[in-house]
Design a protein around this motif. Structure first.
Motif, PDB file in Angstrom:
ATOM      1  N   MET A  68      24.403  20.275  33.430  1.00 13.40           N
ATOM      2  CA  MET A  68      24.879  21.508  32.237  1.00 13.40           C
ATOM      3  C   MET A  68      26.020  22.779  33.773  1.00 13.40           C
ATOM      4  SD  MET A  68      23.259  24.366  29.878  1.00 13.40           S
ATOM      5  CE  MET A  68      21.534  23.106  29.713  1.00 13.40           C
ATOM      6  N   VAL A  69      26.827  23.338  33.369  1.00 11.73           N
ATOM      7  CA  VAL A  69      27.901  24.543  34.028  1.00 11.73           C
ATOM      8  C   VAL A  69      27.295  25.522  33.390  1.00 11.73           C
ATOM      9  CG1 VAL A  69      29.569  25.186  34.987  1.00 11.73           C
ATOM     10  CG2 VAL A  69      29.106  23.234  34.300  1.00 11.73           C
ATOM     11  N   GLY A  70      27.064  26.391  34.927  1.00 18.51           N
ATOM     12  CA  GLY A  70      26.547  28.639  34.255  1.00 18.51           C
ATOM     13  C   GLY A  70      27.553  29.048  34.499  1.00 18.51           C
ATOM     14  N   LEU A  71      27.060  30.595  34.978  1.00 17.59           N
ATOM     15  CA  LEU A  71      28.508  31.031  35.653  1.00 17.59           C
ATOM     16  C   LEU A  71      28.364  31.182  37.171  1.00 17.59           C
ATOM     17  CD1 LEU A  71      29.853  33.525  34.599  1.00 17.59           C
ATOM     18  CD2 LEU A  71      28.380  34.482  35.408  1.00 17.59           C
ATOM     19  N   GLY A  72      29.218  30.453  37.315  1.00 18.24           N
ATOM     20  CA  GLY A  72      30.129  30.128  38.546  1.00 18.24           C
ATOM     21  C   GLY A  72      30.147  31.376  39.691  1.00 18.24           C
ATOM     22  N   LEU A  73      30.373  31.363  40.460  1.00 17.17           N
ATOM     23  CA  LEU A  73      30.417  33.061  41.329  1.00 17.17           C
ATOM     24  C   LEU A  73      31.910  33.747  40.616  1.00 17.17           C
ATOM     25  CD1 LEU A  73      30.063  31.978  45.331  1.00 17.17           C
ATOM     26  CD2 LEU A  73      28.385  33.351  44.122  1.00 17.17           C
ATOM     27  N   ALA A  74      32.497  33.101  40.562  1.00 13.61           N
ATOM     28  CA  ALA A  74      34.271  33.556  40.257  1.00 13.61           C
ATOM     29  C   ALA A  74      33.493  34.336  38.883  1.00 13.61           C
ATOM     30  CB  ALA A  74      35.333  32.180  40.182  1.00 13.61           C
ATOM     31  N   GLY A  75      32.987  33.575  38.256  1.00 17.38           N
ATOM     32  CA  GLY A  75      32.381  34.891  36.872  1.00 17.38           C
ATOM     33  C   GLY A  75      31.785  36.365  37.380  1.00 17.38           C
TER      34      GLY A  75
END
Length: 134
Positions: A68-75
């Motif tokens: 599951m993908v959360g909020l990465g550094l770009a976000g």
């Protein structure tokens, strides 16, 4: 700084601010010298959003690959930079009537958000062969 460390730090800040804003305890708000709200509807909604962002950062940090993908550094960069710049703008141009401790607290928060964004952007722009896998 490692990507995983930045995600943990960013998540901790968002979770703490989220809990504080959800509760929005009047005596603490007065003591901190930041603007109050009655009723605290908007601060609590903002707190819930920040808490959710913190959880999304933790999902990204601890997700199994693939998972599951959360909020990465770009976000995180986008959110922190926007929040930090708007807060700095209010402090510099908003003619807020805050006590010195409120200005210091909010000014420090703006600097932390903008500084954290700079670190996260630097980590995000590193060549892929040096990026953390975790």
């Amino acid at each position: 700084m490692r990507t995983s460390t930045l995600l943990n730090l960013d998540a901790a800040i968002n979770l703490a601010l989220g809990i504080l804003l959800i509760a929005f305890p009047a005596p603490l708000i007065t003591w901190l010298g930041i603007p109050g709200a009655a009723p605290p509807f908007y601060p609590s909604i903002l707190g819930a959003v920040l808490f959710g962002i913190g959880l999304a950062l933790l999902l990204e940090r601890y997700r199994p690959r693939p998972g599951m993908v959360g909020l990465g550094l770009a976000g995180a960069v986008a959110i922190n930079l926007c929040g930090g710049l708007v807060l700095a703008g209010w402090l510099l141009l908003g003619r807020l009537s805050l006590p010195v401790r409120g200005n210091l607290l909010l000014g420090t928060l703006a600097v932390v958000l903008i500084g954290l964004s700079a670190l996260e952007l630097r980590a995000q722009l590193r060549p892929t062969y040096t990026r953390d896998a975790t």
